[in-house]
Design an enzyme around this catalytic site. Structure first.
Site, PDB file in Angstrom:
ATOM      1  N   LEU A   1       0.844  -1.188   0.000  1.00  0.00           N
ATOM      2  CA  LEU A   1       0.000   0.000   0.000  1.00  0.00           C
ATOM      3  C   LEU A   1       0.876   1.232   0.000  1.00  0.00           C
ATOM      4  O   LEU A   1       1.902   1.254   0.653  1.00  0.00           O
ATOM      5  CB  LEU A   1      -0.870   0.029   1.261  1.00  0.00           C
ATOM      6  CG  LEU A   1      -2.021  -0.945   1.309  1.00  0.00           C
ATOM      7  CD1 LEU A   1      -2.835  -0.718   2.575  1.00  0.00           C
ATOM      8  CD2 LEU A   1      -2.907  -0.782   0.089  1.00  0.00           C
ATOM      9  N   LYS A   2       0.469   2.240  -0.735  1.00  0.00           N
ATOM     10  CA  LYS A   2       1.214   3.487  -0.734  1.00  0.00           C
ATOM     11  C   LYS A   2       1.149   4.071   0.675  1.00  0.00           C
ATOM     12  O   LYS A   2       0.081   4.232   1.239  1.00  0.00           O
ATOM     13  CB  LYS A   2       0.592   4.457  -1.736  1.00  0.00           C
ATOM     14  CG  LYS A   2       1.615   5.331  -2.374  1.00  0.00           C
ATOM     15  CD  LYS A   2       1.003   6.118  -3.523  1.00  0.00           C
ATOM     16  CE  LYS A   2       1.698   7.448  -3.637  1.00  0.00           C
ATOM     17  NZ  LYS A   2       1.412   8.378  -2.550  1.00  0.00           N
ATOM     18  N   GLU A   3       2.330   4.367   1.195  1.00  0.00           N
ATOM     19  CA  GLU A   3       2.410   4.724   2.613  1.00  0.00           C
ATOM     20  C   GLU A   3       2.051   6.178   2.860  1.00  0.00           C
ATOM     21  O   GLU A   3       2.196   7.013   1.999  1.00  0.00           O
ATOM     22  CB  GLU A   3       3.834   4.497   3.119  1.00  0.00           C
ATOM     23  CG  GLU A   3       4.370   3.123   2.885  1.00  0.00           C
ATOM     24  CD  GLU A   3       3.811   2.124   3.851  1.00  0.00           C
ATOM     25  OE1 GLU A   3       3.087   2.556   4.769  1.00  0.00           O
ATOM     26  OE2 GLU A   3       4.083   0.934   3.704  1.00  0.00           O
TER      27      GLU A   3
END
Ligand code: GTP
Ligand code: MG
Length: 846
Positions: A147-149
């Site tokens: 997941l894009k942090e």
């Protein structure tokens, strides 16, 4: 992208170690390993160094170098941080594409890469390499999706003298003002996690050094401050997501090895999805894009790790390579439809931000369908039938989703051709004036600098000046920081009251990498010297840095989902650390996209270059303010007086003594009386209260102290924020009201000297819960913070010899020792924990 040639990295970067070497770690696991080649490192550093000297000439790239001394290094090691402008990463001739790069020299003067971030990676279709055909043709799995942090990146490595180096993207060490930097907060997490394992920072430094590697983690910590009572699950910490080899080309560990390392060294593991087949990757991403959610929560996008070759015939080597997949249109529009439909079903208001006309049509259709079939709404609330309803509508309109998202809001809303107000949301030195000047010279718009407005009641006069400009020009640049929400609220409300068709467009200088922003803006402002109305850096550097820091601390991120920022007609995101030229182009292109009849065409690159250059070269303010220095009293001789009249009129002002939440007397008395009149209560328990009542020592008015001037030194940022609010909002509101705050009465605590009610503060609105809500990269920060260990209301003291502030001592003892006969502290729960309405006010010194 111009000349969309394939982004082959230059020869140096591709002198890639043809076969990956491996080494075994302690447990016998094979890990990728390559040692540093000092020659190669030297070449890279030389290339970077030369570019800093060349400057950003035509066609060249220019790295920015900053030296840091490494905290805790016994041998006094320093490191250089290197960064490029974002747009440079699309070039093909950089010596390295590492985003986050620190170099150093060993004791023997051998150049060395100390920290190596990931190669800059791009969104799907952002560059030619990230088009699906390219990806399909040139990459191989396994594809690792994460997941894009949302936190901030932290790099960790080991130096020659076994010091652990901990950095944020571009800096390391403390900030100048001793407040916590991301790097320091990260380091504290490392200390804690290692302590739990009985390991030391030296151990980790040696391990990383042995591997010639940089550990890359995401710092996720909601709050950099400590609270007495921690609520919620304890999931703050460092999420390890990668380990890079410290060489110029990009080489990174496979995720399973990263996860093993995380386990061994106490990091939190980053969630991971492994998919072997690229077609499945695509299908997966498209499905998530379609529903807008994964695992039940909204996600921004994914980062995908794999290997890529530049010669798809199978001859060339494969190199580690990342791309990202951010969810965009039409999916963002579909998300808006989903939320709007849910709001419709539950009868809530929902403000449409984009795609207004088509969304309204959709909602009309949805309303009819929901009315015709009662079961639909219920199912929808449980996330069933969302896609079907949307597709039915599109079929009914005979439109594809992407076409629907591309429809201009023409028919409904009138076409915008003029009356646009550009409103920066920024801090000092972000380049507002530079961009404003460039825009005015390119388009002939108006420009009002708040810094040129002097005297009392500046906000309404600023607004008036802007509106006056609209009589003359099609647009005006509102040159003011608007860093705080209430300033934006003032401007938005005042403008809309007086000019109903004006469009307000926010130029949102996104403040995520605060360290980098601080660095860039300070460098610029110090270089600007005295060429500014208010900020004369050459004359008083220390003061200027302090003022700049104040703005950064008070900065409240733009959150277009909520008031007041929802009032903007459009929000254009800018990166303060990018050059003004780059930001100028983004502003123009976005305005053109959103209001094609207003900005009809985009000027040529040369014209934009010239406009920025002229703004950078030419600007000298005609006016100069004397900011009264609050720390020193200035003698008020006549000459100075006149000078100041020409500028800001200094008012003799009373200083803020403390920030108070005033409570309705009746509510507190009622709660106390109820608590002490419970029939089953032992008489001893109510004795002191009766005594206070009998001796008229119950206070006539009640309040919670959020912060007293006495603790300004301990909490300088908060105090500055409060003092500022008092100076601005406090001066405007006739009753001095700064805001509302709920106060929940929890328990009465007392001994035979003093009595207090322990309370819990309940923000009155969602906005007050977190002034940084618009920017997940910043720590959550409630608008009204209490610095006392226990927030409380003092009820009364035995006699004048006992001061109300002693409540703090009582409550400290109560926290440590508890109540009961042994401690001599009484404690009673307040039944029902009533929530009373508080009003926040500043109390001035007498
Ligand atoms: P305040 O009015 O102090 O709040 O700042 P501002 O946001 O108006 O910033 P301004 O445009 O004055 O820029 C600050 C300084 O940085 C000025 O001296 C500019 O000339 C300079 N500057 C602005 N943009 C750039 C840029 O892209 N590169 C460089 N090197 N300098 C810049
Ligand atoms: Mg300015």
């Amino acid at each position: 992208m111009e000349g969309a040639t394939e982004m082959q990295h230059n020869s140096l970067a591709l002198k890639y170690t043809a076969s990956t070497e491996y080494a075994k770690d302690a447990a016998g696991m094979e890990v990728p390993y390559v040692s540093q080649d000092p020659q190669q490192t030297a070449t890279v550093v030389r290339g970077l160094d030369e570019s800093t000297k060349k400057g950003r000439g035509r066609g060249g790239f220019s790295a920015r170098k900053t030296k840091y001394s490494v905290d805790g290094s016994p041998t006094g090691i320093t490191v250089d941080s290197w960064r490029f402008q974002e747009s440079d990463y699309k070039r093909r001739d950089l010596p390295t594409y590492a985003r986050g790069l620190f170099t150093t020299r060993t004791q023997n003067n051998v150049p060395e890469i100390a920290i190596r971030g990931y190669d800059k990676f791009f969104n799907i279709n952002e560059v030619r390499e990230t088009a699906w055909e390219h990806i399909m043709e040139r990459t191989k799995g396994p594809y690792e999706l994460s997941l894009k942090e949302n936190g901030c990146i932290i790099f960790i490595s080991g130096l020659e003298d076994d010091t652990l180096l901990v950095c944020s993207k571009h800096s390391t060490g403390e900030r100048n003002d001793a407040s916590a930097s991301h790097a320091k907060v990260g380091e504290r997490h490392i200390e804690r996690q290692l302590e739990r394992l009985g390991k030391t920072k030296q151990d980790l430094a040696r391990e990383l050094r042995k591997r010639n590697a940089t550990a890359v983690a995401e710092l996720c910590d909601d709050s950099f401050e400590e609270h007495i009572l921690a609520y919620g699950p304890d999931n703050a910490g460092l999420y390890l997501h990668g380990i890079n080899i410290n060489i110029p080309e990009f080489m990174t560990y496979p995720s399973p090895i990263v996860q093993k390392f995380a386990e061994d060294w106490g990091f939190i593991k980053t969630g991971l999805i492994m998919i072997d087949d690229i077609n499945e990757v695509k299908a997966f991403l498209e499905e998530v894009a379609e529903t807008g959610a994964h695992d039940g929560r909204d996600v921004e996008g994914f980062v995908i790790r794999c290997k890529m070759t530049s010669s798809p015939d199978g001859a060339g080597p494969y190199q580690d390579w990342f791309f990202k997949y951010k969810f965009e249109e039409p999916y963002l529009m579909f998300r808006q439809w989903r939320e709007a439909t849910k709001a419709l079903i539950s009868g809530k208001q929902f403000k449409l931000r984009k795609h207004v006309k088509i969304t309204e049509e959709y909602l009309l259709y949805a309303r009819q369908r929901l009315a015709a079939d009662r079961t639909l709404g219920k199912a929808y609330q449980q996330n069933h039938g969302i896609i079907k309803l949307r597709n039915d509508f599109l079929a009914h309109k005979n439109l594809r989703g992407s076409d629907a998202a591309n429809l201009e809001d023409l028919g409904g809303a009138p076409t915008v051709t003029r009356d646009v107000i550009l409103v920066p949301i920024a801090t000092i030195g972000c380049g507002k004036t530079t961009i404003g000047l460039a825009l005015t010279s390119l388009f002939g718009w108006g420009h009002i600098q708040n810094d040129n407005i002097t005297g009392p009641k500046r906000p309404p006069r600023f607004t008036k000046a802007l509106l006056d400009q609209l009589d003359e020009y099609p647009a005006v640049f509102a040159d003011r920081n608007n860093a705080m929400r209430h300033e934006r609220k003032q401007l938005l409300t005042d403008v809309k009251m007086q000019h109903t068709t004006a469009r307000l467009v926010a130029l949102n200088f996104v403040h995520s990498d605060i360290d980098a922003i601080r660095q860039v803006t300070q460098d610029r402002v110090l270089a600007r010297g005295d060429n500014h109305q208010t900020i004369q850096a050459a004359t008083d550097m220390g003061k200027v840095v302090g003022i700049m820091e104040g703005f950064i601390q008070r900065f409240e991120s733009c959150n277009p989902e909520r008031e007041p920022d929802a009032g903007f007609d459009a929000v254009i995101d800018l990166d303060p650390t990018a050059g003004s030229r780059e930001n100028l182009e983004i502003v123009i292109k976005e305005l053109h996209r959103q209001y094609p009849s207003f900005v009809k065409e985009i000027p040529s690159a040369e014209d934009m270059d010239l406009a920025i250059q002229a703004a950078l070269d030419g600007y000298k303010p005609d006016l100069r303010h004397n900011i009264p220095d609050r720390s020193k009293k200035t003698p008020n001789n006549k000459q100075q007086h006149q000078q100041q009249q020409a500028a800001e009129k200094p008012k003799k002002k009373k200083a803020l003594e403390y920030m108070s939440v005033d409570l309705p007397t009746k509510d507190i008395l009622t709660a106390l009386e109820k608590t002490f009149s419970v029939a089953s209560l032992a008489p001893a328990k109510s004795r002191f209260f009766k005594q206070l009542q009998g001796t008229r020592r119950v206070q006539p008015k009640f309040h919670v102290t959020l912060m007293h001037r006495a603790s300004a030194k301990e909490h300088p940022d908060l105090w500055q924020r409060y003092a500022f609010l008092q100076d601005t909002d406090g001066a405007i509101h006739p009753d001095g009201r700064l805001g509302d705050l709920g106060v929940q009465l929890e328990r009465v605590v007392f001994d035979d000297r003093i009595m207090a009610v322990v309370v819990r503060l309940v923000p009155a609105s969602q906005e007050d819960e977190n002034v940084n809500a618009g920017n997940p990269a910043l720590p959550a920060k409630p608008k009204w913070e209490c610095v006392n260990r226990v927030a409380h209301v003092t009820v009364g003291t035995r006699d004048d010899a006992v001061k109300p502030k002693e409540s703090n001592d009582l409550l400290a003892r109560w926290l440590e020792q508890g109540s009961g006969e042994k401690t001599g502290i009484g404690e009673l729960l307040i039944e029902g924990k009533p929530l009373v309405k508080g009003v926040v006010r500043g109390v001035l010194s007498r």
